[in-house]
Motif scaffolding. Structure first.
Motif, PDB file in Angstrom:
ATOM      1  N   ALA A  59     -14.666   5.410  38.538  1.00  0.00           N
ATOM      2  CA  ALA A  59     -15.831   5.002  37.751  1.00  0.00           C
ATOM      3  C   ALA A  59     -15.909   3.480  37.638  1.00  0.00           C
ATOM      4  O   ALA A  59     -16.994   2.885  37.770  1.00  0.00           O
ATOM      5  CB  ALA A  59     -15.769   5.633  36.362  1.00  0.00           C
ATOM      6  N   LYS A  60     -14.764   2.822  37.403  1.00  0.00           N
ATOM      7  CA  LYS A  60     -14.771   1.367  37.278  1.00  0.00           C
ATOM      8  C   LYS A  60     -15.066   0.694  38.612  1.00  0.00           C
ATOM      9  O   LYS A  60     -15.691  -0.373  38.651  1.00  0.00           O
ATOM     10  CB  LYS A  60     -13.434   0.869  36.715  1.00  0.00           C
ATOM     11  N   PHE A  61     -14.646   1.320  39.723  1.00  0.00           N
ATOM     12  CA  PHE A  61     -14.965   0.725  41.018  1.00  0.00           C
ATOM     13  C   PHE A  61     -16.466   0.814  41.288  1.00  0.00           C
ATOM     14  O   PHE A  61     -17.055  -0.102  41.871  1.00  0.00           O
ATOM     15  CB  PHE A  61     -14.181   1.409  42.135  1.00  0.00           C
ATOM     16  N   ARG A  62     -17.095   1.909  40.862  1.00  0.00           N
ATOM     17  CA  ARG A  62     -18.555   2.006  40.998  1.00  0.00           C
ATOM     18  C   ARG A  62     -19.230   0.885  40.211  1.00  0.00           C
ATOM     19  O   ARG A  62     -20.251   0.347  40.628  1.00  0.00           O
ATOM     20  CB  ARG A  62     -19.050   3.356  40.467  1.00  0.00           C
ATOM     21  N   GLU A  63     -18.654   0.561  39.068  1.00  0.00           N
ATOM     22  CA  GLU A  63     -19.241  -0.455  38.193  1.00  0.00           C
ATOM     23  C   GLU A  63     -18.924  -1.875  38.647  1.00  0.00           C
ATOM     24  O   GLU A  63     -19.813  -2.742  38.677  1.00  0.00           O
ATOM     25  CB  GLU A  63     -18.711  -0.248  36.767  1.00  0.00           C
ATOM     26  N   LEU A  64     -17.677  -2.125  39.026  1.00  0.00           N
ATOM     27  CA  LEU A  64     -17.217  -3.488  39.288  1.00  0.00           C
ATOM     28  C   LEU A  64     -17.222  -3.875  40.765  1.00  0.00           C
ATOM     29  O   LEU A  64     -17.183  -5.062  41.094  1.00  0.00           O
ATOM     30  CB  LEU A  64     -15.800  -3.663  38.719  1.00  0.00           C
ATOM     31  N   HIS A  65     -17.204  -2.874  41.660  1.00  0.00           N
ATOM     32  CA  HIS A  65     -17.293  -3.112  43.107  1.00  0.00           C
ATOM     33  C   HIS A  65     -16.122  -3.917  43.667  1.00  0.00           C
ATOM     34  O   HIS A  65     -16.248  -4.520  44.733  1.00  0.00           O
ATOM     35  CB  HIS A  65     -18.607  -3.824  43.477  1.00  0.00           C
ATOM     36  N   SER A  66     -15.000  -3.947  42.977  1.00  0.00           N
ATOM     37  CA  SER A  66     -13.859  -4.738  43.437  1.00  0.00           C
ATOM     38  C   SER A  66     -12.566  -4.085  42.970  1.00  0.00           C
ATOM     39  O   SER A  66     -12.414  -3.784  41.778  1.00  0.00           O
ATOM     40  CB  SER A  66     -13.947  -6.166  42.885  1.00  0.00           C
ATOM     41  N   ALA A  67     -11.638  -3.871  43.905  1.00  0.00           N
ATOM     42  CA  ALA A  67     -10.346  -3.286  43.545  1.00  0.00           C
ATOM     43  C   ALA A  67      -9.576  -4.219  42.617  1.00  0.00           C
ATOM     44  O   ALA A  67      -8.916  -3.775  41.672  1.00  0.00           O
ATOM     45  CB  ALA A  67      -9.533  -3.000  44.808  1.00  0.00           C
ATOM     46  N   ARG A  68      -9.658  -5.517  42.873  1.00  0.00           N
ATOM     47  CA  ARG A  68      -8.952  -6.478  42.024  1.00  0.00           C
ATOM     48  C   ARG A  68      -9.525  -6.472  40.608  1.00  0.00           C
ATOM     49  O   ARG A  68      -8.774  -6.571  39.622  1.00  0.00           O
ATOM     50  CB  ARG A  68      -9.037  -7.878  42.628  1.00  0.00           C
ATOM     51  N   ALA A  69     -10.844  -6.341  40.497  1.00  0.00           N
ATOM     52  CA  ALA A  69     -11.466  -6.296  39.174  1.00  0.00           C
ATOM     53  C   ALA A  69     -11.039  -5.030  38.426  1.00  0.00           C
ATOM     54  O   ALA A  69     -10.819  -5.060  37.209  1.00  0.00           O
ATOM     55  CB  ALA A  69     -12.984  -6.352  39.300  1.00  0.00           C
ATOM     56  N   VAL A  70     -10.923  -3.925  39.142  1.00  0.00           N
ATOM     57  CA  VAL A  70     -10.449  -2.686  38.523  1.00  0.00           C
ATOM     58  C   VAL A  70      -9.018  -2.876  38.023  1.00  0.00           C
ATOM     59  O   VAL A  70      -8.663  -2.471  36.915  1.00  0.00           O
ATOM     60  CB  VAL A  70     -10.519  -1.510  39.517  1.00  0.00           C
ATOM     61  N   MET A  71      -8.189  -3.503  38.848  1.00  0.00           N
ATOM     62  CA  MET A  71      -6.803  -3.759  38.456  1.00  0.00           C
ATOM     63  C   MET A  71      -6.743  -4.609  37.191  1.00  0.00           C
ATOM     64  O   MET A  71      -5.976  -4.321  36.267  1.00  0.00           O
ATOM     65  CB  MET A  71      -6.064  -4.444  39.608  1.00  0.00           C
ATOM     66  N   ARG A 169     -17.457  -0.893  51.141  1.00  0.00           N
ATOM     67  CA  ARG A 169     -17.471  -1.928  50.105  1.00  0.00           C
ATOM     68  C   ARG A 169     -16.181  -2.743  50.130  1.00  0.00           C
ATOM     69  O   ARG A 169     -16.205  -3.974  50.007  1.00  0.00           O
ATOM     70  CB  ARG A 169     -17.667  -1.265  48.740  1.00  0.00           C
ATOM     71  N   LEU A 170     -15.056  -2.064  50.299  1.00  0.00           N
ATOM     72  CA  LEU A 170     -13.778  -2.779  50.379  1.00  0.00           C
ATOM     73  C   LEU A 170     -13.752  -3.698  51.595  1.00  0.00           C
ATOM     74  O   LEU A 170     -13.270  -4.832  51.521  1.00  0.00           O
ATOM     75  CB  LEU A 170     -12.624  -1.771  50.449  1.00  0.00           C
ATOM     76  N   ALA A 171     -14.269  -3.197  52.720  1.00  0.00           N
ATOM     77  CA  ALA A 171     -14.303  -4.018  53.930  1.00  0.00           C
ATOM     78  C   ALA A 171     -15.223  -5.219  53.744  1.00  0.00           C
ATOM     79  O   ALA A 171     -14.915  -6.332  54.187  1.00  0.00           O
ATOM     80  CB  ALA A 171     -14.765  -3.176  55.118  1.00  0.00           C
ATOM     81  N   ASN A 172     -16.348  -5.018  53.072  1.00  0.00           N
ATOM     82  CA  ASN A 172     -17.269  -6.128  52.828  1.00  0.00           C
ATOM     83  C   ASN A 172     -16.636  -7.187  51.934  1.00  0.00           C
ATOM     84  O   ASN A 172     -16.896  -8.384  52.090  1.00  0.00           O
ATOM     85  CB  ASN A 172     -18.561  -5.612  52.194  1.00  0.00           C
ATOM     86  N   ASN A 173     -15.805  -6.739  50.992  1.00  0.00           N
ATOM     87  CA  ASN A 173     -15.108  -7.704  50.140  1.00  0.00           C
ATOM     88  C   ASN A 173     -14.190  -8.588  50.979  1.00  0.00           C
ATOM     89  O   ASN A 173     -14.072  -9.794  50.734  1.00  0.00           O
ATOM     90  CB  ASN A 173     -14.296  -6.973  49.069  1.00  0.00           C
ATOM     91  N   ILE A 174     -13.534  -7.983  51.964  1.00  0.00           N
ATOM     92  CA  ILE A 174     -12.663  -8.755  52.854  1.00  0.00           C
ATOM     93  C   ILE A 174     -13.496  -9.692  53.716  1.00  0.00           C
ATOM     94  O   ILE A 174     -13.098 -10.821  54.017  1.00  0.00           O
ATOM     95  CB  ILE A 174     -11.826  -7.807  53.733  1.00  0.00           C
ATOM     96  N   ASN A 175     -14.692  -9.234  54.108  1.00  0.00           N
ATOM     97  CA  ASN A 175     -15.561 -10.048  54.959  1.00  0.00           C
ATOM     98  C   ASN A 175     -15.901 -11.395  54.336  1.00  0.00           C
ATOM     99  O   ASN A 175     -16.194 -12.365  55.038  1.00  0.00           O
ATOM    100  CB  ASN A 175     -16.862  -9.300  55.254  1.00  0.00           C
ATOM    101  N   ARG A 176     -15.884 -11.440  53.017  1.00  0.00           N
ATOM    102  CA  ARG A 176     -16.215 -12.700  52.348  1.00  0.00           C
ATOM    103  C   ARG A 176     -15.194 -13.781  52.672  1.00  0.00           C
ATOM    104  O   ARG A 176     -15.489 -14.966  52.587  1.00  0.00           O
ATOM    105  CB  ARG A 176     -16.264 -12.488  50.833  1.00  0.00           C
ATOM    106  N   TYR A 177     -13.973 -13.341  53.024  1.00  0.00           N
ATOM    107  CA  TYR A 177     -12.896 -14.298  53.265  1.00  0.00           C
ATOM    108  C   TYR A 177     -12.449 -14.345  54.718  1.00  0.00           C
ATOM    109  O   TYR A 177     -11.832 -15.308  55.148  1.00  0.00           O
ATOM    110  CB  TYR A 177     -11.688 -13.960  52.380  1.00  0.00           C
ATOM    111  N   GLU A 178     -12.734 -13.297  55.455  1.00  0.00           N
ATOM    112  CA  GLU A 178     -12.283 -13.258  56.845  1.00  0.00           C
ATOM    113  C   GLU A 178     -13.490 -13.082  57.763  1.00  0.00           C
ATOM    114  O   GLU A 178     -13.985 -11.978  57.938  1.00  0.00           O
ATOM    115  CB  GLU A 178     -11.286 -12.115  57.057  1.00  0.00           C
TER     116      GLU A 178
END
Length: 204
Positions: A59-71, A169-178
């Protein structure tokens, strides 16, 4: 016994294991949010606290869109995660550990939580001898190359479409840096074949 004979034996064992997996009959370890019932079928972990915590992660990943933010959310609210260390003989009990990025990612990237039965997520890629013991090195296998992937094989916490969207979504998060990161297969690409279950059991 020669090295060639050993190789042939290993190949036959792998072939037999894969054939069982293709039928959904090979018993595989399950993550903390799932369990095997007395008949061997995969079910949601009966512990309601475990179910609630994993439901919160998705649920938090749907809301925050980031694994780090969920953590960060879990740590801020002192909410540990259930894990099942696969050490020693079974059964492997669930324990609670502080949330970190790797644990959140392992939940989001595990297809079992989407109700999928998967064989071949990792493959042996060489190895090394450490302290006199040979330790094989494994690497992740792309979703399109999983040897066996049966959708809806057992109950899950999310559906397959949401699982695939999470991987994008996780892959897109990585795309921001790689720059140039290829990510995961896009929608409409390879995916598991459907394998509907009835009452928690795999239906052939």
């Amino acid at each position: 016994m020669s090295e060639a004979e050993l190789h042939q034996i290993k190949q036959r064992l792998h072939q037999g294991e894969r054939q069982k997996a293709a039928r959904g009959e090979l018993r595989l370890p399950v993550p903390a949010g799932l369990a095997h019932d007395r008949s061997g079928e995969i079910i949601l972990n009966p512990d309601e606290q475990v179910q609630a915590r994993l439901g919160l992660v998705f649920a938090k990943f749907r809301e925050l869109h980031s694994a780090r933010a969920v953590m960060r959310y879990l740590r801020k609210n002192d909410l540990p995660l259930p894990v099942r260390p696969l050490l020693g003989p079974a059964p492997h009990d669930v324990v609670w550990r502080q949330a970190d990025s790797s644990r959140v990612l392992s939940i989001l990237q595990n297809p079992a939580y989407a109700g999928a039965y998967v064989y071949g997520r990792r493959r042996v890629d060489g190895g090394r001898i450490r302290h006199g013991v040979y330790r094989p090195r494994t690497t992740k296998v792309a979703i399109a190359d999983w040897e066996v992937c049966l959708q809806a094989a057992h109950p899950g916490y999310i559906g397959w479409e949401e699982f695939m969207e999470n991987q994008r979504r996780l892959a897109n998060n990585i795309n921001r840096y790689e720059a140039g990161h290829s990510g995961v297969p896009r929608k409409g690409g390879h995916c598991c074949r459907a394998w509907p279950f009835v009452g928690g059991a795999v239906a052939g």
